[in-house]
Design a protein around this motif. Structure first.
Motif, PDB file in Angstrom:
ATOM      1  N   ARG A   1       5.080 -32.190  10.898  1.00 38.71           N
ATOM      2  CA  ARG A   1       6.387 -32.871  10.889  1.00 38.71           C
ATOM      3  C   ARG A   1       6.223 -34.368  11.101  1.00 38.71           C
ATOM      4  NH1 ARG A   1       9.749 -34.675  14.681  1.00 38.71           N
ATOM      5  NH2 ARG A   1       8.543 -33.725  16.376  1.00 38.71           N
ATOM      6  N   LEU A   2       5.327 -34.753  12.005  1.00 33.65           N
ATOM      7  CA  LEU A   2       5.075 -36.170  12.238  1.00 33.65           C
ATOM      8  C   LEU A   2       4.577 -36.844  10.970  1.00 33.65           C
ATOM      9  CD1 LEU A   2       4.637 -38.712  13.980  1.00 33.65           C
ATOM     10  CD2 LEU A   2       2.388 -37.766  14.607  1.00 33.65           C
ATOM     11  N   VAL A   3       3.628 -36.224  10.307  1.00 35.96           N
ATOM     12  CA  VAL A   3       3.072 -36.800   9.079  1.00 35.96           C
ATOM     13  C   VAL A   3       4.158 -36.941   8.013  1.00 35.96           C
ATOM     14  CG1 VAL A   3       1.443 -36.434   7.192  1.00 35.96           C
ATOM     15  CG2 VAL A   3       0.740 -35.979   9.555  1.00 35.96           C
ATOM     16  N   ASP A   4       4.975 -35.913   7.838  1.00 41.56           N
ATOM     17  CA  ASP A   4       6.056 -35.992   6.850  1.00 41.56           C
ATOM     18  C   ASP A   4       7.037 -37.108   7.190  1.00 41.56           C
ATOM     19  OD1 ASP A   4       4.994 -33.863   5.457  1.00 41.56           O
ATOM     20  OD2 ASP A   4       6.323 -32.363   6.360  1.00 41.56           O
ATOM     21  N   THR A   5       7.357 -37.249   8.461  1.00 43.28           N
ATOM     22  CA  THR A   5       8.289 -38.289   8.904  1.00 43.28           C
ATOM     23  C   THR A   5       7.737 -39.679   8.615  1.00 43.28           C
ATOM     24  OG1 THR A   5       9.179 -36.884  10.672  1.00 43.28           O
ATOM     25  CG2 THR A   5       9.513 -39.257  10.897  1.00 43.28           C
ATOM     26  N   VAL A   6       6.468 -39.876   8.938  1.00 41.15           N
ATOM     27  CA  VAL A   6       5.844 -41.179   8.755  1.00 41.15           C
ATOM     28  C   VAL A   6       5.764 -41.548   7.279  1.00 41.15           C
ATOM     29  CG1 VAL A   6       3.672 -42.449   8.995  1.00 41.15           C
ATOM     30  CG2 VAL A   6       4.544 -41.085  10.918  1.00 41.15           C
ATOM     31  N   TYR A   7       5.358 -40.611   6.448  1.00 43.95           N
ATOM     32  CA  TYR A   7       5.210 -40.923   5.021  1.00 43.95           C
ATOM     33  C   TYR A   7       6.564 -41.085   4.323  1.00 43.95           C
ATOM     34  CZ  TYR A   7       0.160 -40.750   4.748  1.00 43.95           C
ATOM     35  OH  TYR A   7      -1.181 -41.042   4.906  1.00 43.95           O
ATOM     36  N   SER A   8       7.586 -40.421   4.832  1.00 49.57           N
ATOM     37  CA  SER A   8       8.913 -40.622   4.244  1.00 49.57           C
ATOM     38  C   SER A   8       9.461 -42.000   4.597  1.00 49.57           C
ATOM     39  CB  SER A   8       9.882 -39.539   4.735  1.00 49.57           C
ATOM     40  OG  SER A   8      10.133 -39.670   6.118  1.00 49.57           O
ATOM     41  N   GLU A   9       9.020 -42.542   5.711  1.00 45.66           N
ATOM     42  CA  GLU A   9       9.504 -43.853   6.155  1.00 45.66           C
ATOM     43  C   GLU A   9       8.660 -44.992   5.578  1.00 45.66           C
ATOM     44  OE1 GLU A   9      12.035 -46.455   8.309  1.00 45.66           O
ATOM     45  OE2 GLU A   9      12.189 -44.277   8.055  1.00 45.66           O
ATOM     46  N   PHE A  10       7.348 -44.832   5.550  1.00 45.37           N
ATOM     47  CA  PHE A  10       6.458 -45.924   5.162  1.00 45.37           C
ATOM     48  C   PHE A  10       5.675 -45.663   3.875  1.00 45.37           C
ATOM     49  CE2 PHE A  10       6.933 -46.480   9.754  1.00 45.37           C
ATOM     50  CZ  PHE A  10       7.199 -47.834   9.853  1.00 45.37           C
ATOM     51  N   ALA A  11       5.577 -44.409   3.468  1.00 47.71           N
ATOM     52  CA  ALA A  11       4.851 -44.010   2.244  1.00 47.71           C
ATOM     53  C   ALA A  11       3.341 -44.199   2.345  1.00 47.71           C
ATOM     54  CB  ALA A  11       5.384 -44.767   1.028  1.00 47.71           C
ATOM     55  N   ARG A  12       2.845 -44.571   3.512  1.00 47.11           N
ATOM     56  CA  ARG A  12       1.410 -44.775   3.673  1.00 47.11           C
ATOM     57  C   ARG A  12       1.055 -44.849   5.150  1.00 47.11           C
ATOM     58  NH1 ARG A  12       0.364 -51.011   1.969  1.00 47.11           N
ATOM     59  NH2 ARG A  12      -1.701 -50.549   2.823  1.00 47.11           N
ATOM     60  N   VAL A  13      -0.196 -44.589   5.451  1.00 44.84           N
ATOM     61  CA  VAL A  13      -0.780 -44.859   6.762  1.00 44.84           C
ATOM     62  C   VAL A  13      -2.147 -45.475   6.513  1.00 44.84           C
ATOM     63  CG1 VAL A  13      -1.685 -43.886   8.915  1.00 44.84           C
ATOM     64  CG2 VAL A  13       0.433 -42.985   7.945  1.00 44.84           C
ATOM     65  N   ASP A  14      -2.395 -46.631   7.088  1.00 43.82           N
ATOM     66  CA  ASP A  14      -3.680 -47.305   6.943  1.00 43.82           C
ATOM     67  C   ASP A  14      -4.578 -47.087   8.155  1.00 43.82           C
ATOM     68  OD1 ASP A  14      -3.081 -48.927   4.415  1.00 43.82           O
ATOM     69  OD2 ASP A  14      -1.440 -49.535   5.753  1.00 43.82           O
ATOM     70  N   ILE A  15      -3.952 -46.850   9.311  1.00 42.44           N
ATOM     71  CA  ILE A  15      -4.685 -46.702  10.559  1.00 42.44           C
ATOM     72  C   ILE A  15      -4.103 -45.532  11.335  1.00 42.44           C
ATOM     73  CG2 ILE A  15      -5.216 -47.771  12.797  1.00 42.44           C
ATOM     74  CD1 ILE A  15      -4.814 -50.520  11.313  1.00 42.44           C
TER      75      ILE A  15
END
Length: 247
Positions: free
Chosen positions: A72-86
């Motif tokens: 759920r955390l991963v889905d939330t983050v990618y829906s908001e930012f579309a990426r994670v670099d770190i």
């Protein structure tokens, strides 16, 4: 601005060393996600860094020991930012117990869940996306000196952190060459847990650490910034001791 345009996710980011890393990343231009069990604490840190550094900050309440909550955390983050670099796997837990024979199954499973299972799940999900999206990234695991110098009063925690060190090297091979995975093996730091230290523990620390003291939470920042920025472009699968020379 070493991290300008980057998106950084820090678990356990609402206090202690996690909060210091969040602040440091934001100061270097990164948008940040503060993820921890108590969302109200995450909200407070998010408001603080947004006001001070002008970056985007997303507070997310989640339980790192729950497999589905990591998803759920991963889905939330990618829906908001579309990426994670770190990604910084910083959330940790080492509850006290009266004796080894009195360690309950619930305590054991909880320690393994927070310190090992959750970091595995988050690293697997986010690392694969980093590779598939083509942008690569940096993953940092916050380990402990207990992994290699285990004490009887923290054996489940020590075992979990030893496993986390194995993940650091294994995931670096799985996700290279575009994703780098490194670790920091922390010694005693003056975070919330230090309020429970006994005089005996403090004396042992002074006697056995070359620097004769514990670390301040912000003293993790230099190492964390090195591993999470391009300064460490040729480092992966590495684990750095950051323990004041504890023997």
């Amino acid at each position: 601005m070493k991290l300008s345009g980057k998106v950084a996710l820090v678990t356990g980011g609402s206090r202690g060393m996690g909060k210091e890393m969040v602040r440091a990343f934001a100061a270097e231009g990164a948008d940040v996600i503060i993820a921890s069990r108590k969302k109200e604490n995450c909200v407070a840190v998010a408001e603080e860094v947004t006001k001070e550094f002008g970056v985007r900050a997303l507070p997310v309440g989640f339980n790192v020991s729950h497999w589905d909550d990591c998803g759920r955390l991963v889905d939330t983050v990618y829906s908001e930012f579309a990426r994670v670099d770190i990604l910084v796997n910083n959330a940790g837990l080492s509850p006290l117990y009266p004796s080894l024979g009195e360690v309950t199954e619930e305590l054991f499973d909880k320690v393994i869940g927070v310190n090992l299972k959750g970091p595995f799940r988050l690293t697997a999900l986010i690392g694969e996306r980093m590779v598939n999206d083509g942008g690569g990234g940096s993953i940092l695991n916050i380990s402990s000196m207990e992994a290699w110098r285990p004490q009887p009063k923290a054996l489940p925690y020590a075992a979990a952190k030893r496993g986390l060190d194995a993940f650091t090297e294994g995931f670096s091979k799985a996700f290279g060459p575009t994703v780098r995975v490194n670790g920091i093996q922390c010694g005693a730091f003056l975070t919330d847990i230090s309020t429970a230290w006994t005089e005996e523990s403090l004396t042992a620390l002074k006697d056995n650490a070359s620097l004769s003291r514990a670390g301040n939470p912000d003293e993790i920042v230099g190492a964390a910034m090195y591993f999470c920025s391009d300064d460490s472009s040729f480092s992966t699968g590495a684990t750095l001791r950051l323990d004041g020379g504890f023997q």
